[in-house]
Every structure is written in structure tokens, then in C-alpha cells.
Scaffold this motif. Structure first.
Motif, short mmCIF file in Angstrom:
data_model
loop_
_atom_site.label_atom_id
_atom_site.label_comp_id
_atom_site.label_asym_id
_atom_site.label_seq_id
_atom_site.Cartn_x
_atom_site.Cartn_y
_atom_site.Cartn_z
N LYS A 395 0.70 -1.17 0.13
CA LYS A 395 0.06 -0.08 -0.06
C LYS A 395 0.90 1.30 0.07
CE LYS A 395 -3.54 2.53 2.87
NZ LYS A 395 -4.22 2.53 4.00
N TYR A 396 2.06 1.27 0.95
CA TYR A 396 2.62 2.69 1.04
C TYR A 396 3.78 2.67 0.21
CZ TYR A 396 -0.40 3.91 4.75
OH TYR A 396 -1.47 4.13 5.72
N ALA A 397 4.31 1.51 -0.37
CA ALA A 397 5.48 1.53 -1.15
C ALA A 397 5.10 2.31 -2.63
CB ALA A 397 5.87 0.01 -1.74
N ALA A 398 3.54 2.22 -3.01
CA ALA A 398 3.15 2.98 -4.03
C ALA A 398 2.83 4.41 -3.94
CB ALA A 398 1.99 2.15 -4.50
N ASP A 399 2.68 4.83 -2.36
CA ASP A 399 2.49 6.07 -2.32
C ASP A 399 3.72 7.24 -2.18
OD1 ASP A 399 1.75 8.46 -1.05
OD2 ASP A 399 0.91 7.52 0.73
N PRO A 400 3.71 8.10 -3.26
CA PRO A 400 4.89 8.96 -3.42
C PRO A 400 4.94 9.94 -2.38
CG PRO A 400 3.01 9.58 -4.97
CD PRO A 400 2.57 8.30 -4.19
N ASP A 401 3.84 10.25 -1.60
CA ASP A 401 4.06 11.23 -0.51
C ASP A 401 4.41 10.64 0.64
OD1 ASP A 401 3.46 13.34 -2.36
OD2 ASP A 401 1.09 12.70 -1.89
N ALA A 402 4.62 9.33 0.87
CA ALA A 402 4.89 8.87 2.25
C ALA A 402 6.55 8.63 2.03
CB ALA A 402 4.34 7.47 2.25
N TYR A 403 7.21 8.93 3.21
CA TYR A 403 8.51 8.41 3.56
C TYR A 403 8.55 7.10 4.14
CZ TYR A 403 10.21 13.21 3.55
OH TYR A 403 10.36 14.40 3.10
N GLY A 404 9.30 6.21 3.29
CA GLY A 404 9.04 4.65 3.62
C GLY A 404 8.49 3.80 2.61
N PRO A 405 7.99 2.59 2.98
CA PRO A 405 8.20 1.83 4.44
C PRO A 405 9.73 1.52 4.54
CG PRO A 405 6.54 0.86 3.09
CD PRO A 405 7.15 1.83 2.04
N PHE A 406 9.94 1.80 5.63
CA PHE A 406 11.20 1.46 6.46
C PHE A 406 10.99 0.48 7.50
CE2 PHE A 406 10.37 5.53 8.05
CZ PHE A 406 10.67 5.49 9.41
N VAL A 407 12.10 -0.21 8.22
CA VAL A 407 11.88 -1.15 9.16
C VAL A 407 12.46 -0.46 10.32
CG1 VAL A 407 12.67 -3.23 10.27
CG2 VAL A 407 12.12 -3.21 7.80
N ALA A 408 11.69 -0.39 11.73
CA ALA A 408 11.97 -0.09 12.78
C ALA A 408 11.42 -0.95 13.76
CB ALA A 408 11.49 1.33 12.88
N ASP A 409 12.34 -1.54 14.78
CA ASP A 409 11.79 -2.26 15.79
C ASP A 409 10.88 -3.55 15.20
OD1 ASP A 409 12.95 -0.95 17.59
OD2 ASP A 409 11.00 0.47 18.10
N GLY A 410 11.48 -3.88 14.22
CA GLY A 410 10.92 -5.06 13.45
C GLY A 410 9.65 -5.06 12.83
N ARG A 411 9.21 -3.85 12.72
CA ARG A 411 7.79 -3.51 11.87
C ARG A 411 8.21 -2.66 10.62
NH1 ARG A 411 3.35 -3.72 14.98
NH2 ARG A 411 3.43 -4.31 17.05
N TYR A 412 7.35 -2.67 9.84
CA TYR A 412 7.24 -1.71 8.61
C TYR A 412 6.63 -0.40 9.35
CZ TYR A 412 7.72 -5.20 4.88
OH TYR A 412 8.10 -6.06 4.07
#
Lengths: 478, 478
Positions: A395-412
Motif C-alpha cells: 500500500k505505502y510503497a506505491a504512495d509517492p508522498d509517504a516516507y518509507g516503508p522502512f523497518v524499525a523495531d521489527g515493523r514496517y
């Protein structure tokens, strides 16, 4: 033993600094003298006679109604200077609701020709007679308080219960305790105050055997507290103070009392016990804060207060204040949900000049900061929860306005763009987003007719109407 | 079957879009050819001979030391183009630590006349020979890996274990998996990367029987995951991945791996399985963000980033990065404790040009708002907890700068004046308050020698040194 100046509120201490002496001085001040008692009893007897005459004109079986004086005047627990007489007309239980209302009003208007109709569960007539404020209320005569058809049907049972038990001495202590509750601002079971009713005060004094004993007990309470004078309680309640009605095992007499008002009584009871003085029994005259002081507080606090000001809906206070509180809680929840940090909040309503007249109301929220970043952190599922995580990622990989997804504490995790309309709480309140909050229905309608939002030092524009409320808000005491 | 261009990172797919084909193409690319193998084996044999000659010159019993080639070059799992040779000199266990270090360095300098000393648990010599990067490391010969006196004593046992079990085919799969881990940025057990070591990669491939099988298993893992190839694990670990060392039942081979790197591997393994392609096996060249882009991100995010920039302490990366992370966590805790909302954080250190040279380091915290209100809400005890509550009340009733105490939700509450030095996070970091944070000792000393705090768009001043780090921070990927 008492100080002759004890009823002067400027005089805090009586000889010996002793609680008994203070209570005695207060009792003396608030006990009506013989002349006042005679005037009130004469007025009440006259009103009752006129009511009985009016009842006898009614068609059968309404003409079998009896007339009772109830409340503190009937029980000898009113405070000197109080000028309230409560008269009940108790109709046979087989009357219809419509008949009871019609005949009740007919008697009321006969007794109080200049009276006006008010509306609680039934309509009733209020007016003045011989300088007294009179409520003339119809109710049903039932066998027991557990069989009531309307809340007011209970009152005669309360009256009977107390008249049997309250000695003159205990009545004096009831008066002293009422004066204390008034002095500290927690007397009254209306839904603005949410304090102690007269009946509750009387039961507490009966239960503990006096005013002093009640205050000593209260000082050590650990809410929730449950009292059951007749040991017949048949229900559980979630309230901080539960006093089972001696005339109804399923009713909590203290249901209206707020936890904060109970805490306030505990605070002031301890204060009185530690340092007995009469000034606690006399409420200070509320004073208004001026505009400069409001601006000064706003600047000094370094916060972002926002006020929604509007014409209050035309409803009685017992409906208005619950609606305002519900609406305020809804606005707080909405703002918190958007990420704003609400430090404190309050709701005010101006006094109601007369039924139907306009008055303003305010929902006040004080925020740490009315502006939020343009991004908001949004935590997704742990990466190992494969299906769920993949849905979030896609969902968010396709969102040009979102930073990430990245990984933090084991979560996206993504940092989404925050809705531009939700970055400033002023804009939120000043837009249709206000109505996304859970508002009281009547408040919502009133807001739909228009409102203003004032921010920061502009709050001072409300000082003319709400100076006293601002005093309580910006100079809060227990 | 393989695409002839498969080792070009610009080419994502191989014929048939099939994972086996992709893995085969990668294996082909990363397997050294015969000439490279011969060159390396010849160089390693020559170095070992020179080391043995140097050992024979040592006094007894040090002259009984044996010389081993260890690591990926010894096990045939190195990636084509890698030029590392690890040579161990295994001394008798009855040598003193001081003797081991002295003789180890003597052999090292004899074999690598231009070598330099580095320091891990012992000092050792690194240098170049025949175009290879050589580490010459002394260790103790012990009976079993459980009896080691120094961490490196374990390495020969690892070597023996793997040489016995890794077939040529499995070694090829180890190479492919290493290339994947490198491609996605999680290869390396140094304390900057906190990824997968070569030994861990080899054990995973052994355990699952191949690279593909490992990736399929990883994609479905639910950490914590525990593998114990020899079924002899004797300890509990708190790590997300536990792989019990086949040569030591009390050691977790994956102890250094961070949970986030494990999650990253899961993410990319799924991606590869869903869409097999070779580009995942080749790390992209990191590119730097320019100043304008840094300023653009800061403005777009509408946050308050603050960077503490300073000369890094002169310690090796395996000491520096843990110190930086500990310090960053300490700063975050300190700021959160003061009421600031930390959205994200990171720490950077420039590359170390040479031992003893200066390099800058950065602690970056990004706040929702660097400024806080001048008051802070402070909740006291419930009013009914009499003694405790009275102490709270008395303390703040006497404070002219506090709002309250008032009652909220049954508790005493005050709004205290916030320390003027703690209302702006920039002022907090730019003052001695920074040292109230729990900092790594060497970072603390470095900061005591001076530092700069940069706020907001001024972060762009750090772009020359940290452009690549800013790229990772402001354009984060899994």
C-alpha cells in the motif's frame, strides 16, 4: 463560648480554635430565628390551604389528592435566609399521566396566579407568594418508593423517612454541613454542579450522627464508598459514593455527585479538621478576571488555547451542561486522535436570563501546540506477520508522498503526509471537521447555526461574558 | 540456460523468471574462476610457508605453533573479487598472553614487512602481499571451542566443522546467499552493520540444504527463531535469531544480528521469491543527497530536526558505533523525559581515513516541535490517599509559580512552571544539560571537547560529509 462576630466571613477563628465551637457558631448563623420560622410556616400553611381548595374543585377522583409540604422547609433543615417552599400535590395513582399534568397545572396556576410553567419529568408551576419562591409539583401517590411512576413520587417518602428521624439537634448539624458544602462549592445536585443534594446531606448526618462525625469520616474515605442505612441495598453502582436510598434499595442517592466534588469535600474536610475556621462555611463572591489578566495568563503559559464560542441551545441547565461536557469530551477525543496534545479543557455557559433568551456557550481546549508536523508516523505490522505485512508494504510503497516503508523495531513504518486540514487545530475547529467530533445533539445543532473560534490571547474577547469562568480556569483552586 | 548478461546489475531478470535460474546466474558471477582460485591458493600457501619459517625461529615452546588458513578463502566460500586472506598462528595453550602477543606480532611483521598493527582482543598484523589483504592473527590451540581463552581461538574449530561438511555445491549456494545479503545491505557482523557473518551464512545454508531453501524458510520465520544444528544448545538467548554454534553449545552465532536486519532479510527474501531477479544481489552505489534536497525535506516534513555534530573519539568502528547508538538512545530518553516528542533519530560517523585521523560524528534527533509550553502538567496522588496527598498539596500550594493544585479525575494536579532552560530542545542540547543524558563514555569525552548543534534547514551544512547518510535518512528504504 462562641465569638459574637462568628458570622462575619472575614473572621476565621472562634475562641479556642475548636471545631465544635466553629460548628456551633455556624449553626447559630444559619438557623432561622423564631420570626423567620413562623413567617415560613404561615406562608406554607396558607399555600397548602389554597392548594387543597383548588384540589377540591377538581373532578373525581383527582379531588382526592392530598397536599404536602416537602423539602428542607418541611424538615426544618433549611438555611436561614433561604426562601424556597416546595409543595407537592399527590394524586391517586390511577390517574393518567395526561390528567395528572393537566390537574397539576390547574392547581398550580390557582395557587400561584403569576406563576410560570417549568418542565422536569412533568410540567409544574413555579412562582412567588408572600416573598417566598414556591414550586408546586404534582406527583402520584404510590404504596412504596419502589413503585414510583415518576421521580418526584419519591419525595414524600424521603420526607416521611427524615421527619421521623431528624431531631432538632441533627437538623442543626444538617444546616451546618449544608453551609460547609455551599461554602466550598459542592452543594447542589443539579447537573451543572454535580454536588451533594439536600437529601444526601441529611442522610450523611443521620448515618454518622452529626456534622463533625460526617466530616471526620469523609476525611478518611477511600472511594468507592458505600453506605446503606437500611441495609437493604439490592444493586451495584459504579459511582465513587454510593448511598442506598432508605426508601428504595435500587437507588443511589449520590448518583449525580462527581468524583472530583467528592475529592474536593475530602480536601476541605481535612483542611477544616486541621484548622477549624468559619470562613470555609461562606462561599467567596466569585470575581471576574479582566482581559489583560487573561492575555497575561495565555502568554505566561506559552500554550495554544482555542475557544469555540456559540449561541447555546435553548434548553434548561440540567440538559445543557451534560450536552456541553459530552461535546467537549468529543472535541478532545477528536483532537487527540489527530495527534494534538490537550493539556486542559473546560466548558462555560453564561447565565440564562430567562427562558427563550440567548446566551453564549464556550468549549475551551488548551493545547501544547496547535500546529503539528506535516508528516505523521504510522506503524505497520511486524515484518514477520507475512500476509498482513505485505499488504501494508504494498500500500505505502506505491504512495509517492509517504516516507518509507522502512523497518524499525521489527515493523514496517511509514511517515505519511498529514492531511493539510489537520495540521492546525484552529483550522480543524474552524471547519466541518469539528462535526467529526462526537457532539451532544443539541450542541451540534447550535454549532451548525454558526460559531467563532478564538485562539491564544484573542480569548480575552470573551472576558465580558466569561470573566468568572476564566478566573476559575486560570486561577484554579481545589 | 543462464542469460549471458546476468552479471550486469541493470539486468533484472533471467530467462524464465525463475529463482533457480537467478541463483545459478549469481553463482556463476560470484564464483572465482580457476585462475583466481590458483592465484589465491598460491598466495595463501606462500604466506603460510613464510609464517611457518618465522615460527621455527621462535623460542620453544612457541616454535611448536602451527599455521592455518581460515575463513572463506580456506573454505572455498569467498566471492569472486574478494582479496582477503586470513592466516592464523596457533600457539600452545601454555604460553602466557604476553608471550602470545609478542610472538604473534613477531611472526606477523616477518610475514608482512609493511604491515600495521591493529587491535581486537589481541594485537595482530594486517598488510598486503601479492595484491591480497592479509590478516595474520595469533591464537591459542585448545582442545575444544568450549575451552577458548580468546574469541579468535574458536575460528579454527569453525573452519574444521565447515570444511568437513560444505560440498562444492553448497559452497556455491553460500556464495549466492552472501551476494544476496550484501546486495540488500545486511552482510557483515561488524558493529556498524550488525548483519549476518560469513560463518552464520554458511551455517544457514548447511542447515537448510541450499540458498533457495534458506530464503524460503526465512520468508516464513516468526522471530524469535532458534536453530541448533548439533542439537546441543545449553543456554537461552534473548536474540531474534539464535543459531547455536556447532562447536560451542553456549554461543549464539547470530548474537550480533539486529532484529531490524533480520526483518529486512525477511522482506527482501519474500520480494525475491515473488519476483526473482538478479539486481537484488548487487548493492546499488550509495549516492549523496545535496544541500538543497536536505533543506527541501526538512521544509516538507514540517518537523524540528536537531543535529549534534562533533569530532568522533579516536576508536575503531566496532567501539564507535555502539557508543554512538548508546549516546543517541540516551539523548532521546533525556528529551522524551523532558516532554519532547521524538519522531525519528539516527547517528552517523564519517569514514575513518586512517588510525588517529579526525572524523566527524552526528547525533540526529527529529522532533515534532523543539519548543514546549512554559507550563507542564504534574499529576499528584489521588486525594483520598490522605498522607501522601496532603504532602503534595502543601508543597505546591506554597509555590507562587504553579497553577493549582486543583482536582482532576480524583487527583491533585498542578501545572508547574517548566524550567526555562528546558523549553527549547536546541537550548537543552546546546548546554550542559546534554550531559544529563546517558552517553557512551568516549562520546561524552569527545563532546566535552566541543560540539555544534544545528537546527532545521541548517542540517544542510553537514551534507558534504554526510550526504549519503542523509540519503538513507530522508529517503529511507527497507
Amino acid at each position: 463560648m462562641t465569638d459574637p462576630d462568628a458570622d462575619d466571613p472575614g473572621d476565621n477563628h472562634v475562641a479556642g480554635d475548636d471545631l465544635d465551637a466553629v460548628l456551633e457558631a455556624v449553626r447559630e448563623r444559619v438557623t432561622p430565628d423564631a420570626a423567620e420560622r413562623e413567617r415560613l410556616e404561615a406562608a406554607a400553611a396558607d399555600l397548602a390551604d389554597r392548594a387543597r381548595a383548588a384540589v377540591s374543585e377538581l373532578p373525581s377522583p383527582a379531588d382526592e389528592a392530598d397536599v404536602l409540604t416537602v423539602g428542607s422547609t418541611a424538615r426544618g433543615t433549611w438555611l436561614a435566609g433561604d426562601r424556597d417552599i416546595d409543595l407537592f400535590v399527590r394524586f391517586p395513582a390511577d390517574l393518567s399521566r395526561e390528567e395528572l399534568e393537566r390537574f397539576g397545572l390547574r392547581v398550580g396556576h390557582a395557587v400561584l396566579p403569576d406563576g410560570e410553567e417549568e418542565y422536569a419529568e412533568h410540567p409544574y408551576v413555579v412562582g412567588t407568594a408572600d416573598g417566598f419562591d414556591v414550586d408546586l409539583v404534582p406527583c402520584y401517590g404510590v404504596e412504596a418508593a419502589t413503585e414510583i411512576r415518576s421521580a418526584v413520587d419519591r419525595t414524600p417518602f424521603h420526607n416521611d423517612y427524615l421527619v421521623e428521624r431528624l431531631t432538632d439537634d441533627l437538623a442543626g448539624d444538617v444546616r451546618a454541613l449544608k453551609a460547609f458544602l455551599k461554602g466550598i462549592g459542592v452543594y447542589g445536585s443539579n447537573l451543572r454542579t454535580r454536588g451533594f443534594s439536600g437529601y444526601l446531606t441529611e442522610l450523611l448526618v443521620l448515618e454518622h450522627g452529626g456534622a463533625r462525625e460526617t466530616l471526620e469520616a469523609v476525611a478518611d474515605w477511600h472511594p468507592p464508598v458505600r453506605l446503606d442505612p437500611e441495609r437493604h441495598g439490592a444493586a451495584e453502582f459504579d459511582d465513587p459514593l454510593v448511598v442506598i436510598d432508605p426508601t428504595d434499595p435500587e437507588r443511589n442517592v449520590a448518583a449525580v455527585l462527581s468524583g472530583d466534588n467528592l475529592a474536593r469535600l475530602q480536601h476541605h474536610a481535612r483542611d477544616l479538621l486541621a484548622d477549624p475556621r468559619t470562613d470555609l462555611f461562606s462561599p467567596g463572591e466569585p470575581t471576574a478576571l479582566d482581559s489583560a489578566s487573561v492575555r497575561g495568563h495565555v502568554a505566561r503559559r506559552g500554550t495554544d488555547p482555542l475557544a469555540v464560542a456559540f449561541d447555546a441551545p435553548d434548553i434548561v441547565d440540567d440538559q445543557l451542561y451534560p450536552q456541553l461536557r459530552r461535546s467537549l469530551a468529543g472535541v478532545e477525543r477528536e483532537l487527540s486522535g489527530l495527534g494534538f496534545d490537550v493539556l486542559r479543557s473546560a466548558t462555560f455557559a453564561a447565565e440564562r436570563e430567562a427562558a427563550g433568551s440567548d446566551r453564549r456557550a464556550v468549549l475551551l481546549v488548551e493545547l501544547a501546540d496547535r500546529r503539528l508536523p506535516a508528516i505523521e508516523r504510522h506503524e505497520g505490522p511486524p515484518v514477520h506477520v507475512r500476509d498482513h505485512a505485505a499488504g501494508f508494504y504494498d500500500k505505502y510503497a506505491a504512495d509517492p508522498d509517504a516516507y518509507g516503508p522502512f523497518v524499525a523495531d521489527g515493523r514496517y513504518v511509514v511517515e505519511r503526509e498529514r492531511d493539510p486540514g489537520a495540521r492546525d487545530a484552529l483550522a480543524v475547529l474552524d471547519s466541518d471537521r469539528l462535526f467529526a467530533a462526537a457532539l451532544g445533539a443539541r450542541v451540534e445543532s447550535a454549532l451548525e447555526r454558526g460559531y467563532d473560534v478564538l485562539a491564544g490571547e484573542a480569548l480575552a474577547e470573551l472576558t465580558d461574558e466569561f470573566g468568572v469562568d476564566f478566573r476559575e480556569y486560570f486561577e484554579p483552586a481545589v
